[in-house]
Motif scaffolding. Sequence first.
Motif, PDB file in Angstrom:
ATOM      1  N   PHE A 371       0.858  -1.183   0.000  1.00  0.00           N
ATOM      2  CA  PHE A 371       0.000   0.000   0.000  1.00  0.00           C
ATOM      3  C   PHE A 371       0.897   1.236   0.000  1.00  0.00           C
ATOM      4  N   HIS A 372       0.539   2.199  -0.831  1.00  0.00           N
ATOM      5  CA  HIS A 372       1.307   3.436  -0.949  1.00  0.00           C
ATOM      6  C   HIS A 372       0.383   4.604  -0.624  1.00  0.00           C
ATOM      7  N   ILE A 373       0.759   5.402   0.369  1.00  0.00           N
ATOM      8  CA  ILE A 373      -0.045   6.542   0.803  1.00  0.00           C
ATOM      9  C   ILE A 373       0.772   7.811   0.651  1.00  0.00           C
ATOM     10  N   ARG A 374       0.189   8.774   0.012  1.00  0.00           N
ATOM     11  CA  ARG A 374       0.830  10.082  -0.135  1.00  0.00           C
ATOM     12  C   ARG A 374       0.031  11.095   0.681  1.00  0.00           C
ATOM     13  N   LEU A 375       0.674  11.682   1.692  1.00  0.00           N
ATOM     14  CA  LEU A 375       0.013  12.650   2.575  1.00  0.00           C
ATOM     15  C   LEU A 375       0.665  14.020   2.446  1.00  0.00           C
ATOM     16  N   PRO A 376      -0.132  15.065   2.276  1.00  0.00           N
ATOM     17  CA  PRO A 376       0.447  16.415   2.354  1.00  0.00           C
ATOM     18  C   PRO A 376       1.186  16.586   3.675  1.00  0.00           C
ATOM     19  N   ARG A 377       2.309  17.245   3.616  1.00  0.00           N
ATOM     20  CA  ARG A 377       3.118  17.371   4.821  1.00  0.00           C
ATOM     21  C   ARG A 377       2.405  18.205   5.885  1.00  0.00           C
ATOM     22  N   ARG A 378       1.608  19.153   5.475  1.00  0.00           N
ATOM     23  CA  ARG A 378       0.960  20.016   6.467  1.00  0.00           C
ATOM     24  C   ARG A 378      -0.496  20.255   6.113  1.00  0.00           C
ATOM     25  N   CYS A 379      -1.359  19.879   7.069  1.00  0.00           N
ATOM     26  CA  CYS A 379      -2.702  20.459   7.091  1.00  0.00           C
ATOM     27  C   CYS A 379      -2.549  21.742   7.907  1.00  0.00           C
ATOM     28  N   ALA A 380      -3.665  22.358   8.306  1.00  0.00           N
ATOM     29  CA  ALA A 380      -3.559  23.569   9.125  1.00  0.00           C
ATOM     30  C   ALA A 380      -2.942  23.230  10.475  1.00  0.00           C
ATOM     31  N   ILE A 381      -1.813  23.877  10.803  1.00  0.00           N
ATOM     32  CA  ILE A 381      -1.143  23.591  12.074  1.00  0.00           C
ATOM     33  C   ILE A 381      -1.898  24.252  13.203  1.00  0.00           C
ATOM     34  N   GLU A 382      -2.306  23.458  14.169  1.00  0.00           N
ATOM     35  CA  GLU A 382      -3.123  23.982  15.262  1.00  0.00           C
ATOM     36  C   GLU A 382      -2.430  23.917  16.610  1.00  0.00           C
ATOM     37  N   ALA A 383      -1.357  23.163  16.719  1.00  0.00           N
ATOM     38  CA  ALA A 383      -0.769  22.978  18.047  1.00  0.00           C
ATOM     39  C   ALA A 383       0.676  22.551  17.903  1.00  0.00           C
ATOM     40  N   PRO A 384       1.445  22.589  18.974  1.00  0.00           N
ATOM     41  CA  PRO A 384       2.828  22.133  18.930  1.00  0.00           C
ATOM     42  C   PRO A 384       2.917  20.625  18.739  1.00  0.00           C
ATOM     43  N   LEU A 385       4.146  20.159  18.583  1.00  0.00           N
ATOM     44  CA  LEU A 385       4.417  18.729  18.470  1.00  0.00           C
ATOM     45  C   LEU A 385       3.663  17.981  19.557  1.00  0.00           C
TER      46      LEU A 385
END
Length: 539
Positions: A371-385
């Motif tokens: 299975f190969h999944i491609r995810l955008p590196r950033r959705c809207a950043i809402e909080a720290p790590l």
Amino acid sequence: MMRAIENSSNPSGRRRSSTPDFDSGRTSKLPVVLIVDDFAENLIAMEALLRCDAFDIVTAQSGRTALDILLDRSIALAIVDVNMPEMDGFELATLMRGVEKTRYVPIVFVTAHSPDVSRMFKGYEVGAVDYLFKPIDEQVLRSKVDVFVTLERQRQQLLQVERMREMFVGILGHDLRNPLQSILTSAERSLSVAQDDDLRKALQLIRQSGQRMARMIEQILDLTRIRMGGGLAIRPAAANFRRVVEQIADEFSGRGRALRLDFDGDMDGAWDVDRILQLLSNLLGNAVEHSPPGAPVSLRIDGGAADFVVIHVCNGGRGVPSALRDALFEPFASSDRMRGLGLGLFICRQIVLAHGGAIEFESDDSRGTCFHIRLPRRCAIEAPLHDSRGVDGRSEPLRCGDALFGVGARPSRRGVILVVDDDADVLDSLELLLTTEGHEVLAAADGDAATKIVVGDRARPDMVIIDYHLPNGVVGPLVVRRLRELLNRDLPALVLSGATADEDAVRIPLQNSAQLGKPADVERLLETIQRLLAENAAP
């Protein structure tokens, strides 16, 4: 036989019939047609034309009386005379469209004027759906009314379906998760002390079956959310993919399966970590189940691109049957009901889509399945790590040790723990588990009992474990706030909830706390307790 509601001797707009009314909590569920005309003779004639057993009729001789009825009843259709004194039909329609309860009630205007295009457009502008011209044709009147009565009946059926859905989700989310928590907690505690091999095998089977049931409940809830809400809601926050994967690696190493990990490039980004954990757990679980015994499963994360990361999950063994390939990501696609509901890959795809990504697979009998999944590196950043969420639904900072303690490696800080839960089985199983771990346990069935322990018994707990939903509509965070005021200190709290995340989306903010869903994984439960005790220990 249909009851007449009002005639010229009863101009008040109040129905004479003793038939119970659905909206006021009584028993009638018939759709209701409202007729508004300032001439009582017209009302009597209209009633005579429409009288039947399929719907109820109410009448009014003025716009004001009609408004009272509209605000008190659910109306399937309003048949309104245009020319009335004090408040004409156009004014009544305008007022109806300005009130939420009556905004979408269909209005059919009745007029003695010959069709006038400008006048008709005025009626449509204020909310009319149709016109009737006097003298009224009986067949035309009946056919128009039948259409709207049928629509109202369908609306009531949809409302009933929605009520059943809410009840179904409530049963899954709370009523089934509570006993499951007791089963898993008791099985885990018994495993920690059992010596007999046959007994340990039986307990392991109970634990595995309970965990499988927990996954099935969560999948059904996810399917319901997706079908009713148009997709899964996500709460992205800054995260490191390597740390996320390490949590999954710990889980699968505990099962005795080899998991090959490979990381390349930048692992930082912004995702909903809980959903990514669910995604990886589903994919890796499938890979383990469908690979030969002892064969490794590989998980590779490629972070070389600036805008996205690519995930590869591969296993050997036979490929996906050709009959399933076109529908692999559809719900209930699996032909093997012994292994689950066939929802895992469907939910995986929904998680990926919710992040704005894509998922695909390749499979054959010689090389296995990837299975190969491609995810955008950033959705809207809402909080720290982050690693987990607080009771207010916001993400909490990740601590390096969170969820990485292996079995036997967990710190052994002990404390006095107040446990508050109205389910006696959950209360007993948690007390048994925590006592075995060396903690002193104070047990309470509700907020009042917890308050009595602190005030009457002068207890000074080191932390509290509390159910979110307590009897009589009380919520756990408010009880924690009360306990903190009584103790005059920031008592750490672990909140357990059997409800879905969507139901508890608007949570009461509670600092110095953690939240776990029921049934909580015992290892994660104990690790969270240790973290809260350690963070709040006196220097």
